[in-house]
Design an enzyme around this catalytic site. Structure first.
Site, mmCIF file in Angstrom:
data_model
loop_
_atom_site.group_PDB
_atom_site.id
_atom_site.type_symbol
_atom_site.label_atom_id
_atom_site.label_comp_id
_atom_site.label_asym_id
_atom_site.label_seq_id
_atom_site.Cartn_x
_atom_site.Cartn_y
_atom_site.Cartn_z
ATOM 1 N N LEU A 1 0.877 -1.167 0.000
ATOM 2 C CA LEU A 1 0.000 0.000 0.000
ATOM 3 C C LEU A 1 0.912 1.213 0.000
ATOM 4 O O LEU A 1 1.916 1.231 0.721
ATOM 5 C CB LEU A 1 -0.905 0.021 1.240
ATOM 6 N N ASP A 2 0.582 2.221 -0.789
ATOM 7 C CA ASP A 2 1.409 3.424 -0.862
ATOM 8 C C ASP A 2 1.582 4.065 0.512
ATOM 9 O O ASP A 2 0.762 3.889 1.413
ATOM 10 C CB ASP A 2 0.772 4.464 -1.792
#
Length: 244
Positions: free
Chosen positions: A105-106
């Site tokens: 996930l960023d």
């Protein structure tokens, strides 16, 4: 040895005895055996059923563990960061096993992240052909019209990728603030998928959260919380991936 499973150097590194780069050198130098045979090819893959020896010492096999983390914004989905930013493993101090994230996930994206030490499980969930559903909620600047919403399902070209959602639902719109909150279902997980798709349409993402991964949801967790998956949950998500 098998065509499935994890790369040998990765398995050695995950055992904690050395880094992946040094593990590769040990393999090249003929210091690693798999099921009694010396292996010198770096592409070799092994599973939990294979017996691995490094310098004549058997690799200890950890019991497989499976965790769900509610990743907050501002945390890296990695085991370490060269800029000394907080990483997901910093939030899991009670976990003694060497777990790794299933996908990413960023930094600015929050939500459901799985971590495990089971490479086969991770590969099953991440392999594109299995298309495990992931549901995101995005707050975007601007309000998409019907034509642009249709493009989400047809796909948006960004560089060499065709980025698309298998489904969407509009949760709310705020005409005064010119924002929209939209739920997006993906069966792919390309790099910065949602953000790039929206940017290409001209609607930058202000906030992004992954709400669901396969059969798993964030119910009962707050940002930074984590818990072990139940045997039933592990079986359900594994089966859902294998059925696709």
């Amino acid at each position: 040895m098998t065509t499935n499973g994890e790369r040998l150097q990765k398995v050695i590194a995950q055992s904690g005895i050395t880094s992946r780069r040094k593990a590769e050198q040990l393999i090249i130098d003929g210091k690693v055996k798999v099921n009694g045979q010396t292996v010198t090819e770096l592409g070799t893959k092994v599973t939990g059923d294979d017996n691995v020896e490094v310098n004549g010492v058997p690799l200890e096999k950890e019991a497989f563990v499976y965790y769900m983390l509610y990743k907050p914004r501002g945390v890296i989905s990695s085991l370490k960061d060269d800029k000394n930013r907080k990483v997901v493993i910093d939030l899991m101090e009670d976990v003694s096993e060497r777990v790794f994230p299933v996908g990413r996930l960023d930094y600015d994206t929050s939500g459901l992240l799985l971590l495990t030490n089971d490479g086969n499980f991770a590969n099953l969930l991440m392999h594109p052909k299995h298309g495990v559903e992931k549901v995101y909620v995005a707050k975007i600047k601007g309000i998409l019209d019907k034509r642009e919403l249709g493009r989400l399902k047809r796909g948006v070209k960004a560089e060499k990728d065709l980025l698309k959602a298998t489904n969407y639902a509009i949760l709310s719109t705020d005409k005064k603030k010119n924002t929209m909150i939209i739920e997006l279902t993906l069966q792919e997980g390309k790099n910065r998928h949602v953000r790039r798709m929206m940017e290409q349409l001209g609607y930058p993402v202000m906030k992004l959260k992954r709400e669901r991964y396969g059969t798993l949801t964030l119910d009962g967790l707050k940002p930074g919380d984590y818990r072990a998956l139940t045997p039933k949950e592990i079986k359900q998500i594994r089966n859902s991936a294998m059925e696709l």
